[in-house]
Design an enzyme around this catalytic site. Sequence first.
Site, short mmCIF file in Angstrom:
data_model
loop_
_atom_site.label_atom_id
_atom_site.label_comp_id
_atom_site.label_asym_id
_atom_site.label_seq_id
_atom_site.Cartn_x
_atom_site.Cartn_y
_atom_site.Cartn_z
N ALA A 15 0.77 -1.24 0.00
CA ALA A 15 0.00 0.00 0.00
C ALA A 15 0.81 1.30 0.00
O ALA A 15 0.38 2.29 -0.59
CB ALA A 15 -0.95 0.00 1.19
N PRO B 191 3.02 4.55 -0.68
CA PRO B 191 2.64 5.60 0.27
C PRO B 191 1.14 5.88 0.37
O PRO B 191 0.75 6.85 1.01
CB PRO B 191 3.36 6.83 -0.30
CG PRO B 191 3.37 6.59 -1.78
CD PRO B 191 3.52 5.10 -1.96
N SER C 136 -1.27 6.33 -2.18
CA SER C 136 -2.01 7.08 -3.21
C SER C 136 -3.21 6.29 -3.69
O SER C 136 -4.32 6.82 -3.81
CB SER C 136 -1.09 7.39 -4.40
OG SER C 136 0.00 8.16 -3.97
N LYS C 137 -2.97 4.99 -3.98
CA LYS C 137 -4.08 4.16 -4.47
C LYS C 137 -5.01 3.79 -3.33
O LYS C 137 -6.23 3.76 -3.51
CB LYS C 137 -3.52 2.91 -5.16
CG LYS C 137 -2.66 3.26 -6.37
CD LYS C 137 -2.05 2.02 -7.01
CE LYS C 137 -1.01 2.39 -8.04
NZ LYS C 137 0.25 2.87 -7.43
N ASP D 275 4.32 -9.44 5.74
CA ASP D 275 4.89 -9.79 4.45
C ASP D 275 3.69 -10.17 3.57
O ASP D 275 2.93 -11.08 3.93
CB ASP D 275 5.85 -10.98 4.63
CG ASP D 275 6.47 -11.43 3.32
OD1 ASP D 275 5.83 -11.26 2.26
OD2 ASP D 275 7.60 -11.94 3.35
N ASP E 4 -0.30 -3.93 -6.13
CA ASP E 4 0.51 -2.95 -6.87
C ASP E 4 1.96 -3.27 -6.47
O ASP E 4 2.49 -2.70 -5.53
CB ASP E 4 0.09 -1.54 -6.47
CG ASP E 4 0.81 -0.49 -7.29
OD1 ASP E 4 0.84 -0.61 -8.53
OD2 ASP E 4 1.37 0.45 -6.69
N CYS F 52 4.73 -0.54 -12.41
CA CYS F 52 5.09 0.59 -13.26
C CYS F 52 6.36 0.24 -14.04
O CYS F 52 7.30 1.02 -14.11
CB CYS F 52 5.24 1.87 -12.44
SG CYS F 52 6.47 1.80 -11.15
#
Lengths: 295, 158
Positions: free
Chosen positions: A107, A109, A111-112, A157, A172, A225
């Site tokens: 998660a 920082p 943003s999502k 983890d 992500d 990304c």
Amino acid sequence: MDWLERYRRIVPDFEDFKAAQQRRLLPSARINLLKTERSRAMEHLEEEGAKARPFEWYPLGLQLDSERAGKLRANLLGYIHIQEELSMVPPLVLDPKPGERVLDLCASPGSKTTQISQMMGNRGLVVANEPSLSRIAPLRSNCERLGALNVAITRYDGRRFPRGPFDKVLVDAPCSSEGRARRDPKVLSRCSPKRSLDLQRLQIGLLKNALRLARAGGLVVYSTCTYAPEENEMVVESALNEARLERISIPGLRESPGITEWDGSDLSEELSCTARYYPHMNDTGGFFVARLIKN
Amino acid sequence: MPGSSRTRNFFEPLERSEVAAMWRERFGIPESAFDGYRFYRKAQSVWVVSDVDLPGLSYEALGMRMMDLKGRVWKPTTCALQVFGRLASRNMVHLDDDQARAFLAGGTQEIESATEPGYAVVFYRGEVLGCGLYSRGRLISQIPKEMRSAGCQEGDET
């Protein structure tokens, strides 16, 4: 040696892709409806002389022409959040609804996480997991600043996050971040096939556990990304015996289909349902997103 | 899986009415402002989270840290005032442009106000900026460092 050359055969209009890497990318931000209204956020930005242009594909996303976007009053008060344009895509693909139980496995920082919370109108639950202690602080501070009150933070983890079930899970994943090269060209100097394969092991572990934690018929979104197929299609392929893929299409944003062949090996045809986003197609960074429905 | 032993061990549930009474007494905020939320205590902090059953997991944080109970009087967090402070009817300070700028930068300034000494909800043009400590005609900004307009701060992120 140019690392991105390895993608010459899979990226459409490769010379345009190369040229786009050199172009400056303006900061972007998301309007946070948990704390204010759209019009109020825009007023604050205008007063501070920050030019804001909404994305064509997402009205809450803004391109900002400002040198100190992070110091804008609208950002400090949590009316906007500085966030990469394509980072706003995975929550839209996850499509969380008020009242659902959602897990954001990697998660920080946040943003999502906070975009998901906003889409749920602070109703239901978002469990935001982050294994690294030093990354808990920015995650917490972003959730608090943005008023995301339906978020609970855990520190497991992700490969061993203990129990579900969740209606929806976002993975992500940590990745080689090649898609951030327009912001920080140094990311490319750290890339290598070995690094991608090391990351792949972690990514497969995260995705497999996400599928275990989702309810039957639940949704798992996997995103990175990076452009490396080792960290994208090849990770998703490892999960195709437990899930099926749904095609991704965000109106107004141009994607390229996931690849089905890499380095002389055939991959599953189903992987063309995943989406690759390239800098030259939308004037953004780079991203990969897959939408899996658990069997 | 609501209320597992691990949840209870670290975050102890609090009655909504107990928390609401403290906010009503200091700021005149009606109890109904806290409908739809749950409250927990961990060490010397009170946390507020949306009203939802929490699975039995080990938590680092639940929603938002809302109150600090360490001092002689309890202190509201700036973020919690930004959410719940709009409904305040007492112990408010209203700032003009220059004062608001100084407050957001983390400064201390002379302000004339009828507010009682102690923590106050600081407003600017009808919006809550955050928590201030009002004492002897001076308003001391309690804006956390990472939310101040002055000083270094991590800006961009993905």
